[in-house]
Scaffold this motif. Structure first.
Motif, PDB file in Angstrom:
ATOM      1  N   LEU A   1       0.983  -0.681  -0.154  1.00 16.80           N
ATOM      2  CA  LEU A   1       0.292   0.025   0.168  1.00 16.80           C
ATOM      3  C   LEU A   1       0.822   0.782   0.075  1.00 16.80           C
ATOM      4  CD1 LEU A   1      -2.351  -0.955   2.892  1.00 16.80           C
ATOM      5  CD2 LEU A   1      -3.209  -0.727   0.490  1.00 16.80           C
TER       6      LEU A   1
ATOM      7  N   PHE B   1       3.387   2.493   2.635  1.00 14.12           N
ATOM      8  CA  PHE B   1       3.932   1.601   3.919  1.00 14.12           C
ATOM      9  C   PHE B   1       5.161   0.979   3.608  1.00 14.12           C
ATOM     10  CE2 PHE B   1      -0.734   2.523   4.974  1.00 14.12           C
ATOM     11  CZ  PHE B   1      -0.942   2.318   5.857  1.00 14.12           C
TER      12      PHE B   1
ATOM     13  N   THR C   1      -2.188  -2.030  18.755  1.00 15.81           N
ATOM     14  CA  THR C   1      -2.649  -1.731  18.089  1.00 15.81           C
ATOM     15  C   THR C   1      -3.383  -0.721  17.406  1.00 15.81           C
ATOM     16  OG1 THR C   1      -0.437  -2.800  17.159  1.00 15.81           O
ATOM     17  CG2 THR C   1      -2.219  -1.529  15.616  1.00 15.81           C
ATOM     18  N   LEU C   2      -4.798  -2.122  18.078  1.00 15.12           N
ATOM     19  CA  LEU C   2      -6.154  -1.375  18.143  1.00 15.12           C
ATOM     20  C   LEU C   2      -6.624  -0.735  19.365  1.00 15.12           C
ATOM     21  CD1 LEU C   2      -7.930  -4.102  15.574  1.00 15.12           C
ATOM     22  CD2 LEU C   2      -8.151  -2.133  15.160  1.00 15.12           C
TER      23      LEU C   2
ATOM     24  N   PHE D   1     -12.624   2.155  11.686  1.00 13.43           N
ATOM     25  CA  PHE D   1     -13.329   0.769  10.926  1.00 13.43           C
ATOM     26  C   PHE D   1     -14.500  -0.471  11.724  1.00 13.43           C
ATOM     27  CE2 PHE D   1     -11.243  -3.299  11.614  1.00 13.43           C
ATOM     28  CZ  PHE D   1      -9.970  -2.969  12.391  1.00 13.43           C
TER      29      PHE D   1
ATOM     30  N   ARG E   1     -15.225  -7.344  13.128  1.00 16.12           N
ATOM     31  CA  ARG E   1     -16.341  -8.888  13.263  1.00 16.12           C
ATOM     32  C   ARG E   1     -17.297  -8.356  14.141  1.00 16.12           C
ATOM     33  NH1 ARG E   1     -14.697 -11.653   8.607  1.00 16.12           N
ATOM     34  NH2 ARG E   1     -12.694 -11.339   8.007  1.00 16.12           N
TER      35      ARG E   1
ATOM     36  N   LEU F   1      -6.512   2.308  14.407  1.00 17.73           N
ATOM     37  CA  LEU F   1      -5.602   2.013  14.122  1.00 17.73           C
ATOM     38  C   LEU F   1      -4.811   3.678  14.782  1.00 17.73           C
ATOM     39  CD1 LEU F   1      -4.720   0.411  10.901  1.00 17.73           C
ATOM     40  CD2 LEU F   1      -5.535  -0.570  13.230  1.00 17.73           C
TER      41      LEU F   1
ATOM     42  N   ASN G   1       4.901   2.256  16.247  1.00 16.64           N
ATOM     43  CA  ASN G   1       3.987   2.647  14.822  1.00 16.64           C
ATOM     44  C   ASN G   1       2.372   2.922  15.154  1.00 16.64           C
ATOM     45  OD1 ASN G   1       6.637   2.019  14.398  1.00 16.64           O
ATOM     46  ND2 ASN G   1       5.513  -0.234  12.764  1.00 16.64           N
TER      47      ASN G   1
ATOM     48  N   PHE H   1      -0.734   5.382  13.122  1.00 20.47           N
ATOM     49  CA  PHE H   1      -1.351   5.324  11.279  1.00 20.47           C
ATOM     50  C   PHE H   1      -1.858   6.462  11.113  1.00 20.47           C
ATOM     51  CE2 PHE H   1      -0.327   1.151  13.193  1.00 20.47           C
ATOM     52  CZ  PHE H   1      -0.069   0.355  12.420  1.00 20.47           C
TER      53      PHE H   1
ATOM     54  N   GLU I   1       2.495   4.830   8.169  1.00 17.95           N
ATOM     55  CA  GLU I   1       2.560   3.943   9.292  1.00 17.95           C
ATOM     56  C   GLU I   1       4.882   4.050   9.868  1.00 17.95           C
ATOM     57  OE1 GLU I   1       2.848  -0.721   8.972  1.00 17.95           O
ATOM     58  OE2 GLU I   1       3.697  -0.431  10.728  1.00 17.95           O
TER      59      GLU I   1
ATOM     60  N   THR J   1       1.921  -2.627   8.449  1.00 17.67           N
ATOM     61  CA  THR J   1       0.731  -3.878   9.481  1.00 17.67           C
ATOM     62  C   THR J   1       0.036  -3.881   8.964  1.00 17.67           C
ATOM     63  OG1 THR J   1       1.595  -2.402  11.539  1.00 17.67           O
ATOM     64  CG2 THR J   1      -0.452  -3.392  11.765  1.00 17.67           C
ATOM     65  N   LEU J   2      -0.538  -2.877   7.566  1.00 16.22           N
ATOM     66  CA  LEU J   2      -1.374  -3.196   6.670  1.00 16.22           C
ATOM     67  C   LEU J   2      -1.219  -3.583   5.021  1.00 16.22           C
ATOM     68  CD1 LEU J   2      -4.122  -0.024   6.952  1.00 16.22           C
ATOM     69  CD2 LEU J   2      -4.882  -2.050   7.651  1.00 16.22           C
TER      70      LEU J   2
ATOM     71  N   TYR K   1      -8.908  -9.304   9.958  1.00 12.31           N
ATOM     72  CA  TYR K   1      -9.029  -7.475   9.866  1.00 12.31           C
ATOM     73  C   TYR K   1      -9.330  -6.959   8.831  1.00 12.31           C
ATOM     74  CZ  TYR K   1      -9.605  -8.103  15.483  1.00 12.31           C
ATOM     75  OH  TYR K   1      -9.506  -8.458  16.665  1.00 12.31           O
TER      76      TYR K   1
ATOM     77  N   LEU L   1      -5.129  -6.410   8.612  1.00 12.66           N
ATOM     78  CA  LEU L   1      -4.248  -6.403   9.183  1.00 12.66           C
ATOM     79  C   LEU L   1      -3.278  -7.735   9.060  1.00 12.66           C
ATOM     80  CD1 LEU L   1      -5.752  -5.283  12.892  1.00 12.66           C
ATOM     81  CD2 LEU L   1      -4.415  -3.723  10.497  1.00 12.66           C
ATOM     82  N   ARG L   2      -1.939  -7.707   9.086  1.00 15.04           N
ATOM     83  CA  ARG L   2      -0.808  -8.879   9.178  1.00 15.04           C
ATOM     84  C   ARG L   2      -1.892 -10.185   9.973  1.00 15.04           C
ATOM     85  NH1 ARG L   2       2.782  -6.933  12.554  1.00 15.04           N
ATOM     86  NH2 ARG L   2       3.741  -5.511  10.213  1.00 15.04           N
TER      87      ARG L   2
END
Lengths: 405, 405
Positions: free
Chosen positions: A9, A12, A46-47, A68, A71, A78, A108, A110, A122, B46-47, B66, B78-79
């Motif tokens: 991406l 990144f 991270t989240l 986001f 689930r 992030l 890190n 984001f 990142e 990470t992404l 994720y 995510l990784r």
């Protein structure tokens, strides 16, 4: 070979061997100094719940959050910085943390920002902070710690500029108008390290200050003296080991962010021209503004990518960039056990050894060593094995010697 | 103080000082050994584009990704593990990487799994792999490297169980039926380390094998000998320093994952009962199955959380858990400069020193030191200053001595 996998991406990065190793080295050196100053490491997830991060950095920042629904339909985001998660940690673990909690954090963050040169989506942040004291000694500890940490990387011409943000605001407030508020004046004044006094005066006029007012504001700035508290901070930092010549009062230093409430600072290497390496200051109201407890704080950040860039630029990492690396060549089945034992022996001494995995012509193995930057090759042929010795080829000096097995 | 900030997401963890420090220590020790074996660090973002990760780990795994749309409406994720990003790296940087690329990777991965004891949604993976060679020497390097890395943490009763997955499949294939395929037989056989032979036989019968067939399958397993290649791997690993007694051929070792194509292994500490510390094997087809180039590979993972748990459980980290920490007490304004200079001196020697930030009663400062686990306190009162000396209180031994400033 196939190549149909998607690219990275934008914004990144992959860090392959040599680059990853430099970064790890810088990180480890910084962390070592932080621990010596009594800072504890902190890692947060991270989240986080998006609710924790939203609205904490302003409307513009909210747009840069990676946000986001997970689930379980929770709204998550992030890590955007390290201060808000730390405010959460301080709030939730009050009984476990020292009263004067000092922590370092190297993780890190984001940001869904437009990628451009030197700006990534990142990237690593590197923060140290001391919480719950207004004492000038804490301010001085931050300055001394950063000075030491950067010196430890090899920077030997560091300059710490310090100012008092509150004194700055007070001194410029009389010159603000309805049209040009004090923060707008400060924004212009902050450019005095790159622009001349008349350029900054012109900018103030363009913003809407009458010429006399602009000139008077700059004169007031020029007349500023360090506050008594700033004097104490500077004095304590010197006792803590920062050389007198490295500490400079700079009344025009403003720092961009509005939340500072006292001492502010920036650290530069005089031979590195692409910006400051570290910055920060006192922010006594921020933690409570972020929803945490009402405690004062002082701290700062090292610009990690920039520090790594500066180290490379100034050639400070030569030793760590190029440790000795040995390729253990495989000659034949007879000699292989001796090669493996030699590899084990050198590894036990801490040397870096890669065993070439397959029998191949020696020339091919040496060209592999050369191509991949090995500094040495280890060779045991039947003759060497008979004499219980091995050949070390120094691939940099293009010399070789024989040693006993 | 306020406490209205949201909690952590379930399955995500904060690591405060002491715990974060143990983890950093384990990570650094492992990485040190990996480098000594010629492995290079690798860091990937990470992404990633979700497309890279989707369908690579099976349908069940896809549900644990994720995954979301970023602000540019790109589908990202995510990784999830470190192998797929590595396949991408190998595919995209073929000209930059050594032909026999060996890399280590220690990064967090994310799985939207049901959190439970020991299972988290964000956790660290710790992988080493050697690519592009089928040589038994590469297999042996992996075993020796993990043995060394775990020994380096203090484990002194390690046991490496090895088997050949292909030989295992071949030996059990004759006993498979339409109803019970060979992988199902292997799944049961894998339990032989925890269950008796008759329990496993009963399970095979319950699955649908007739009793004679189940018994014959287990007898065939019992008769298995190491393959010639496995013998060579074991032999080379011993030459590389793994003690003979630590390497054990275990014909019932199966490893869960279907992608292994040759040697498989698991490493345990005999005094740690909560499972193996590391495992892996050869997977010659996986990288191409993941969309990368068609290259063989061998490698494995250390279970990072479990290794940290085992270290703590067996008391292996006492030195790193409790380095000496000094609280520099602040007596009054007169003596403070001497305290700061002393702090600077001890820090220059690598000692960890925190300066108490405010003047306070000595008893209060000592109780702060005590409560926060400092091992020593440094005191300079007017009397000490007059004599140019300082007091070091050993808070563990409850003793004190005077030293010259």
């Amino acid at each position: 070979m196939s190549n149909n996998l998607p690219q990275n991406l934008k914004g990144f990065r992959d860090f392959l061997g040599p680059e990853a190793e430099i970064r790890d080295f810088v990180k480890a050196k910084l962390a070592e100094t932080f621990r010596v100053y009594g800072f504890q490491p902190l890692e947060t997830p991270t989240l986080e719940y998006a609710e924790l991060l939203l609205g904490k950095y302003g409307t513009e920042a909210d747009k840069l959050l990676y946000k986001f629904n997970d689930r379980g339909e929770r709204e998550v985001a992030l890590r955007y910085d390290q201060t808000v998660p730390t405010a959460r940690v301080i709030s939730h673990y009050q009984n476990e943390l020292p009263r004067f909690y000092r922590r370092y954090q190297l993780q890190n963050v984001f940001r869904a920002d437009k990628p451009q040169k030197g700006r990534y989506r990142e990237f690593m942040q590197c923060d140290i902070d001391i919480f719950n004291t207004k004492s000038h000694l804490a301010d001085a500890e931050i300055l001394a710690c950063f000075y030491d940490a950067l010196s430890g990387l090899g920077f030997n011409d560091l300059e710490i500029m310090v100012n008092d943000r509150t004194a700055l605001v007070e001194s410029l407030t009389p010159f603000a108008t309805e049209q040009v508020d004090v923060f707008s004046i400060i924004q212009s004044v902050d450019k005095l390290d790159k622009q001349t006094v008349s350029e900054v005066a012109a900018e103030l006029e363009a913003k809407g200050l009458v010429p006399e007012r602009a000139t008077a504001a700059l004169a007031a700035l020029d007349a500023l003296q360090p506050t008594a508290n700033l004097e104490k901070i500077i004095d304590a930092a010197q006792k803590l080991g920062v050389p007198v010549a490295a500490l400079k009062f700079n009344p025009a230093l403003a720092r961009g962010l509005d939340y500072y409430t006292g001492m502010i600072f920036e650290i530069r290497s005089q031979s590195y021209k692409n910006g400051s390496l570290a910055g920060g200051g006192r922010y006594d109201n921020l933690i409570s503004q972020l929803g945490g407890p009402d405690i004062p704080a002082v701290g700062g950040s090292i610009g990690f990518d920039r520090a790594v860039d500066a180290c490379k630029d100034l050639g400070l990492l030569s030793a760590s960039e190029k440790p000795e690396t040995y390729l253990a060549c495989i000659y034949d089945e007879e000699t292989t056990p001796a090669v493996l034992e030699l590899a084990a022996k050198l590894r036990a001494e801490g040397k870096r050894v890669e065993v070439y995995p397959e029998p191949a012509k020696l020339g091919k193995q040496l060209s592999y060593a050369d191509k991949n930057g090995f500094t040495h090759a280890l060779i045991i042929g039947p003759e060497e094995l008979g004499k219980r010795e091995y050949v070390v080829k120094d691939l940099v000096a293009a010399s070789e010697e024989r040693r006993a097995l």
